[in-house]
Scaffold this motif. Structure first.
Motif, mmCIF file in Angstrom:
data_model
loop_
_atom_site.group_PDB
_atom_site.id
_atom_site.type_symbol
_atom_site.label_atom_id
_atom_site.label_comp_id
_atom_site.label_asym_id
_atom_site.label_seq_id
_atom_site.Cartn_x
_atom_site.Cartn_y
_atom_site.Cartn_z
ATOM 1 N N ALA A 115 0.830 -1.202 0.000
ATOM 2 C CA ALA A 115 0.000 0.000 0.000
ATOM 3 C C ALA A 115 0.867 1.255 0.000
ATOM 4 C CB ALA A 115 -0.935 -0.004 1.214
ATOM 5 N N GLN A 116 1.932 1.243 0.788
ATOM 6 C CA GLN A 116 2.820 2.410 0.871
ATOM 7 C C GLN A 116 3.494 2.688 -0.462
ATOM 8 O OE1 GLN A 116 3.199 4.637 3.542
ATOM 9 N NE2 GLN A 116 4.095 5.744 1.811
ATOM 10 N N LEU A 117 3.997 1.646 -1.111
ATOM 11 C CA LEU A 117 4.691 1.845 -2.387
ATOM 12 C C LEU A 117 3.718 2.328 -3.468
ATOM 13 C CD1 LEU A 117 7.233 1.731 -4.091
ATOM 14 C CD2 LEU A 117 6.745 -0.679 -4.558
ATOM 15 N N LEU A 118 2.524 1.762 -3.505
ATOM 16 C CA LEU A 118 1.541 2.194 -4.505
ATOM 17 C C LEU A 118 1.156 3.658 -4.280
ATOM 18 C CD1 LEU A 118 -0.800 -0.938 -4.770
ATOM 19 C CD2 LEU A 118 1.037 -0.250 -6.322
ATOM 20 N N ARG A 119 1.053 4.058 -3.021
ATOM 21 C CA ARG A 119 0.785 5.481 -2.723
ATOM 22 C C ARG A 119 1.941 6.349 -3.214
ATOM 23 N NH1 ARG A 119 -1.513 3.845 2.708
ATOM 24 N NH2 ARG A 119 -3.771 4.049 2.451
ATOM 25 N N ASP A 120 3.157 5.879 -2.953
ATOM 26 C CA ASP A 120 4.341 6.630 -3.380
ATOM 27 C C ASP A 120 4.375 6.784 -4.898
ATOM 28 O OD1 ASP A 120 5.072 6.794 -0.744
ATOM 29 O OD2 ASP A 120 6.635 5.235 -0.862
ATOM 30 N N GLU A 121 3.789 5.818 -5.597
ATOM 31 C CA GLU A 121 3.764 5.868 -7.065
ATOM 32 C C GLU A 121 2.591 6.687 -7.597
ATOM 33 O OE1 GLU A 121 4.183 1.987 -8.858
ATOM 34 O OE2 GLU A 121 6.313 1.920 -8.341
ATOM 35 N N GLY A 122 1.815 7.294 -6.681
ATOM 36 C CA GLY A 122 0.767 8.217 -7.100
ATOM 37 C C GLY A 122 -0.624 7.632 -7.220
ATOM 38 N N LEU A 123 -0.814 6.396 -6.778
ATOM 39 C CA LEU A 123 -2.142 5.801 -6.836
ATOM 40 C C LEU A 123 -2.956 6.187 -5.605
ATOM 41 C CD1 LEU A 123 -0.335 3.911 -8.699
ATOM 42 C CD2 LEU A 123 -2.051 2.162 -8.263
ATOM 43 N N LYS A 124 -4.251 6.158 -5.765
ATOM 44 C CA LYS A 124 -5.136 6.274 -4.607
ATOM 45 C C LYS A 124 -5.260 4.876 -4.019
ATOM 46 C CE LYS A 124 -9.898 7.228 -3.208
ATOM 47 N NZ LYS A 124 -11.281 7.503 -3.673
ATOM 48 N N VAL A 125 -4.891 4.723 -2.766
ATOM 49 C CA VAL A 125 -4.867 3.395 -2.147
ATOM 50 C C VAL A 125 -5.809 3.347 -0.961
ATOM 51 C CG1 VAL A 125 -3.436 1.648 -1.025
ATOM 52 C CG2 VAL A 125 -2.489 3.022 -2.882
ATOM 53 N N ILE A 126 -6.620 2.306 -0.924
ATOM 54 C CA ILE A 126 -7.515 2.056 0.204
ATOM 55 C C ILE A 126 -7.127 0.714 0.810
ATOM 56 C CG2 ILE A 126 -9.907 1.675 0.911
ATOM 57 C CD1 ILE A 126 -10.649 3.296 -1.710
ATOM 58 N N THR A 127 -6.784 0.714 2.078
ATOM 59 C CA THR A 127 -6.450 -0.546 2.744
ATOM 60 C C THR A 127 -7.688 -1.097 3.444
ATOM 61 O OG1 THR A 127 -5.678 0.663 4.705
ATOM 62 C CG2 THR A 127 -4.020 0.015 3.073
ATOM 63 N N LEU A 128 -7.793 -2.415 3.445
ATOM 64 C CA LEU A 128 -8.911 -3.093 4.094
ATOM 65 C C LEU A 128 -8.338 -4.171 5.003
ATOM 66 C CD1 LEU A 128 -12.195 -4.329 2.449
ATOM 67 C CD2 LEU A 128 -10.831 -5.925 3.800
ATOM 68 N N ASP A 129 -8.808 -4.189 6.231
ATOM 69 C CA ASP A 129 -8.332 -5.188 7.192
ATOM 70 C C ASP A 129 -9.362 -5.270 8.308
ATOM 71 O OD1 ASP A 129 -6.569 -6.997 8.570
ATOM 72 O OD2 ASP A 129 -4.878 -5.965 7.640
ATOM 73 N N LEU A 130 -9.164 -6.188 9.226
ATOM 74 C CA LEU A 130 -10.090 -6.314 10.349
ATOM 75 C C LEU A 130 -10.027 -5.076 11.237
ATOM 76 C CD1 LEU A 130 -9.552 -10.053 11.319
ATOM 77 C CD2 LEU A 130 -11.513 -9.059 10.126
ATOM 78 N N LYS A 131 -8.824 -4.517 11.371
ATOM 79 C CA LYS A 131 -8.656 -3.277 12.131
ATOM 80 C C LYS A 131 -7.368 -2.609 11.691
ATOM 81 C CE LYS A 131 -6.494 -5.791 15.931
ATOM 82 N NZ LYS A 131 -6.651 -6.372 17.253
#
Length: 225
Positions: free
Chosen positions: A20-36
């Protein structure tokens, strides 16, 4: 220019968080999904919850299925049906659920990338990790099937098979098992999460265009097929 949106399951820690961090660094909009601890709280085994997430966040161009559990660390003959169901529910059906929810939109738009996380255990079979190994073998076969189904849709579906990486998921793996599987790596070290993130970023991009239903090893030389 259209900014692509990536959904990363299991994105609160480990390989998912690094991705997620690398994709954000590459300029993408990133949404993380997890239990918490993620942007969106949901359980990948709950399809209805995922459909509600889809309504809330809108279209998704890239789906990274990193959510997973290791399950029981014991011989097959000491495992229970309930333990098997839990591992298969999260690792296999969780991946199926997110694809069924988010891939139709990609097909409609004619572009999408799905990167599933399996494991070297899904190829080799790790002793005392039968449910985990079996579940990851299933994710490999699932990816090959769906890659063929969607081959002309503009949606590419690939799977990565990491060896051992320094992540919280391995904190609960017993030291002898960890030593055994690290000893199988010719580079003689475990991987770093950012190394997986680089491979995922490639598979989530336009840089990959003629590869689908494929298995990408990232194993420090352990993989032999």
């Amino acid at each position: 220019m259209h900014v692509r949106t990536a959904l990363v399951t299991g994105g609160a820690s480990g390989l998912g968080a690094a991705t997620a961090q690398l994709l954000r660094d590459e300029g993408l909009k990133v949404i993380t999904l997890d239990l918490k601890g993620a942007d969106v709280s949901a359980d990948v085994t709950d399809e209805e919850a995922l459909r509600r997430v889809a309504e809330d966040i809108g279209h998704v161009d890239i789906l990274v299925n990193s959510a997973g559990v290791v399950g029981p660390n014991r011989p097959l003959l000491e495992t229970t049906v309930e333990q098997w169901r839990r591992v298969l529910d999260v690792n296999v059906l969780g991946t199926v659920n997110t694809m069924r929810v988010f891939v139709p939109g990609m097909c409609e738009r004619g572009w999408g990338r799905v990167v599933n996380f399996a494991s070297m255990a899904g190829k080799d079979g790790n002793p005392n990790l039968a449910p985990y190994s079996a579940s990851k073998g299933a994710v490999i076969a699932l990816t090959k099937s769906v890659g063929k189904e969607l081959a002309t849709s503009g949606v590419l579906v690939n799977v990565i098979t990491p060896a051992v990486f320094a992540t919280p998921m391995n904190d609960s793996t017993s030291p002898d098992v960890l030593a055994h599987i690290t000893g199988l790596i010719p580079m003689r070290r475990i991987g770093r999460p950012e190394e997986v993130a680089e491979l995922v970023a490639f598979l989530a991009s336009d840089r990959v265009s003629f590869s689908t239903g494929a298995v990408y090893d990232i194993s420090g030389g352990r993989a032999t097929y």
